[in-house]
Write an enzyme that holds these catalytic residues in place. Structure first.
Site, PDB file in Angstrom:
ATOM      1  N   HIS A   1       0.828  -1.206   0.000  1.00 21.13           N
ATOM      2  CA  HIS A   1       0.000   0.000   0.000  1.00 21.13           C
ATOM      3  C   HIS A   1       0.856   1.247   0.000  1.00 21.13           C
ATOM      4  CE1 HIS A   1       0.425   0.894   4.391  1.00 21.13           C
ATOM      5  NE2 HIS A   1       0.403  -0.424   4.543  1.00 21.13           N
TER       6      HIS A   1
ATOM      7  N   ASP B   1      -0.067   4.360   1.080  1.00 19.86           N
ATOM      8  CA  ASP B   1      -0.309   5.371   2.101  1.00 19.86           C
ATOM      9  C   ASP B   1       0.421   5.081   3.395  1.00 19.86           C
ATOM     10  OD1 ASP B   1      -2.104   3.161   2.299  1.00 19.86           O
ATOM     11  OD2 ASP B   1      -3.329   4.275   3.736  1.00 19.86           O
TER      12      ASP B   1
ATOM     13  N   ASP C   1       6.411   0.633   6.836  1.00 24.14           N
ATOM     14  CA  ASP C   1       4.985   0.418   6.616  1.00 24.14           C
ATOM     15  C   ASP C   1       4.461   1.440   5.620  1.00 24.14           C
ATOM     16  OD1 ASP C   1       2.375  -0.408   6.867  1.00 24.14           O
ATOM     17  OD2 ASP C   1       2.045   0.570   8.791  1.00 24.14           O
TER      18      ASP C   1
ATOM     19  N   GLU D   1      -5.015   1.974   2.766  1.00 24.80           N
ATOM     20  CA  GLU D   1      -5.037   0.830   3.673  1.00 24.80           C
ATOM     21  C   GLU D   1      -5.159   1.283   5.121  1.00 24.80           C
ATOM     22  OE1 GLU D   1      -3.332  -2.157   6.439  1.00 24.80           O
ATOM     23  OE2 GLU D   1      -2.559  -0.144   5.980  1.00 24.80           O
ATOM     24  N   GLU D   2      -4.550   2.406   5.446  1.00 27.36           N
ATOM     25  CA  GLU D   2      -4.519   2.863   6.837  1.00 27.36           C
ATOM     26  C   GLU D   2      -5.863   3.386   7.333  1.00 27.36           C
ATOM     27  OE1 GLU D   2      -2.214   2.081   8.609  1.00 27.36           O
ATOM     28  OE2 GLU D   2      -0.332   2.019   7.500  1.00 27.36           O
TER      29      GLU D   2
ATOM     30  N   ASP E   1       0.514 -10.267   0.849  1.00 27.63           N
ATOM     31  CA  ASP E   1       0.462  -8.876   1.286  1.00 27.63           C
ATOM     32  C   ASP E   1       1.438  -8.680   2.437  1.00 27.63           C
ATOM     33  OD1 ASP E   1      -0.367  -6.246   1.424  1.00 27.63           O
ATOM     34  OD2 ASP E   1      -2.360  -6.676   2.224  1.00 27.63           O
TER      35      ASP E   1
ATOM     36  N   HIS F   1       4.092   3.009  12.954  1.00 27.37           N
ATOM     37  CA  HIS F   1       3.073   3.994  13.359  1.00 27.37           C
ATOM     38  C   HIS F   1       3.549   4.887  14.500  1.00 27.37           C
ATOM     39  CE1 HIS F   1      -0.749   1.905  11.560  1.00 27.37           C
ATOM     40  NE2 HIS F   1       0.291   1.813  10.752  1.00 27.37           N
TER      41      HIS F   1
END
Length: 479
Positions: free
Chosen positions: A119, A121, A154, A188-189, A214, A455
């Site tokens: 992903h 984002d 991520d 995705e987030e 994934d 994160h």
């Protein structure tokens, strides 16, 4: 008589001990006898490309109106310019404006395709924590053997790792045996509407994939107590996602003469009750797979325990419950994340609302969880509403003897030396949760070792991990 009873008890104990030892002795390793192949050095340009990718602020905010479309479109132009062979040889589609789907035709059309996912984002940077970062959060700096920046782990290491690999193989005139789809969601987030749309397109076209791969588990040297070797956590399932809004409406008034019980009192009591009554613990199928793969590699007494979970289940659960991550593996979790009430310090609020997030263990569907929450609260004054933002039931579990797990297992062994591989339950969520109708072999694995700051502050991934990522994807596709 007493002696006879004692002899019977001793005999039973002896039989029990014999069974425990027998199970431990016959608890055989499930590890493939495959040696790792040395990874080639990372080309300087490949490192520069990952750094450049991190500099694009492709942030997903909870409020979708804050989406900076220029960053995503700029990132797309960067990909087109940086990977000309990919964009000349693969078919590319834009879905929901910002998600991307690539198709690479294979030699053998009778073989089912595979789907690789990542992903674009990233999560935002908290303004309050920005000054705590060692480097500028979107710098992509290389420092102390790490590549730093939001999205480094991520998930742009996966995005760029796959692009670099396909570009390299195309320049070698390589064509895979089976066709390949490369799906890059843009949100995705915040639930993955892009991935939902991509899955719908593939379903409409009748695509049935042999495997979906994934992001997900990692290789860790730190997170599995008792293990001296690195462990590759290959996700075969993920927990469900549910957010409930609990609210109470009650007359407020002046703070100088409060009622015996306010809206905040009632709601706070409900939250405390939920937190003090955790959901029952259990082993999901993926967790059973984890114990069966990791257990034989452990020293005694851990091996004895994992070989006999029929007897030591409560002991194992007790060990898991000691850490937040371990506790999340064995039960549905519930936690308040947002509290809203009041507007002025001398006014008792008439409405109080709390947002509670639940991560659902396999077997605990949304309806079951809501019913349990009502039973725990036992107060009709508390309104319970499912959030409209996003929800997902627990995923199915991909089979260990299926193409997906076997293929990833072999590739991990060829990439990471002396590493134990194991199925694993993802406690977080991925875009692949939306692909259940595309494939029964959905694997969640990111080929890197112990990234830091997911994160959080100082997100970074090691240069060694980037080398491993590139080598993993190359071997995966070549196989």
């Amino acid at each position: 008589m007493v002696k006879r009873i004692l002899w019977v008890i001793l005999a039973l104990i002896a039989v029990l001990v014999a069974i425990l030892i027998f199970n431990a002795v016959t608890f055989k390793s499930k590890q493939l006898p495959i040696a790792a192949l040395p990874a080639p050095a990372v080309p300087p340009t490949a490192l520069e490309h990952l750094q450049e990718a991190i500099r694009f602020k492709t942030i997903s905010f909870n409020d979708s109106t804050l989406l900076d479309t220029a960053q995503f479109l700029g990132f797309h132009r960067f990909l087109e310019k940086t990977y000309p062979a990919v964009h000349s040889n693969l078919v590319r589609e834009k879905i929901k404006k910002y998600s991307l789907l690539y198709f690479w035709k294979g030699k053998n059309s009778s073989l089912k395709p595979i789907v690789l996912m990542a992903h674009q984002d990233v999560v935002p940077i908290e303004e309050a924590s920005k000054s705590n970062w060692t480097v500028e959060p979107f710098s992509g700096d290389v420092k102390d053997g790490f590549i730093w920046g939001r999205g480094s782990a991520d998930n742009k290491i996966n995005v760029i790792g796959i692009f670099e690999t396909i570009e390299k193989l195309l320049k070698e005139s390589y064509q895979p045996e089976r066709s390949l789809y490369f799906a890059l969601g843009h949100d995705e987030e915040r639930g993955g509407t892009g991935a939902v749309a991509i899955a719908a397109v593939l379903k409409q076209r009748g695509v049935s994939a042999e495997m979906v791969l994934d992001e997900g588990g990692i290789v860790t040297r730190e997170k599995v107590p008792g293990m001296t070797k690195p462990v590759a956590l290959i996700g075969t399932a993920e927990k469900g996602y549910l957010t409930l809004l609990l609210s109470v409406d009650k007359n407020g008034g002046h703070s100088s003469m409060p009622e015996q019980e306010t809206a905040l009192d009632i709601l706070s009591k409900a939250v405390v009750n939920i937190r003090q009554h955790p959901f029952p613990a259990n082993f999901a199928p993926a967790t059973v797979g984890f114990m069966n793969h990791v257990g034989p590699e452990m020293p005694y007494p851990e091996k004895l325990v994992f070989a006999n979970t029929w007897l030591f289940k409560s002991v194992v659960i007790g060990i898991y419950e000691k850490s937040p991550g371990g506790n999340a593996v064995v039960r549905t979790t519930a936690v308040p994340t947002i509290f809203n009430a009041g507007m002025k310090d001398n006014v008792v609020p008439t409405k109080a609302t709390v947002t509670m997030n639940f991560r659902l263990l396999q077997g605990d569907g949304s309806e079951k969880v809501i019913a349990e929450i009502k039973r725990i609260i036992q107060d009709d004054r508390v309104s319970i509403v499912v959030s409209k933002e996003f929800s997902a039931e627990p995923s199915a579990t991909s089979p260990e003897d299926g193409f997906g797990y076997k293929h990833v297992d072999e590739t991990v062994k060829k990439t990471f030396a002396e590493t134990v591989t194991t199925p694993f339950l993802m406690i977080g969520g991925t875009d692949s949760r939306h692909f259940g109708e595309i494939s029964t072999n959905i694997i969640k694995f990111s080929p890197m070792t112990d990234p830091i700051g997911f994160h959080g502050i100082d997100e970074r991934v090691s240069l060694e991990s980037y080398q491993q990522t590139l080598w993993f994807y190359e071997q995966l596709i070549r196989q």
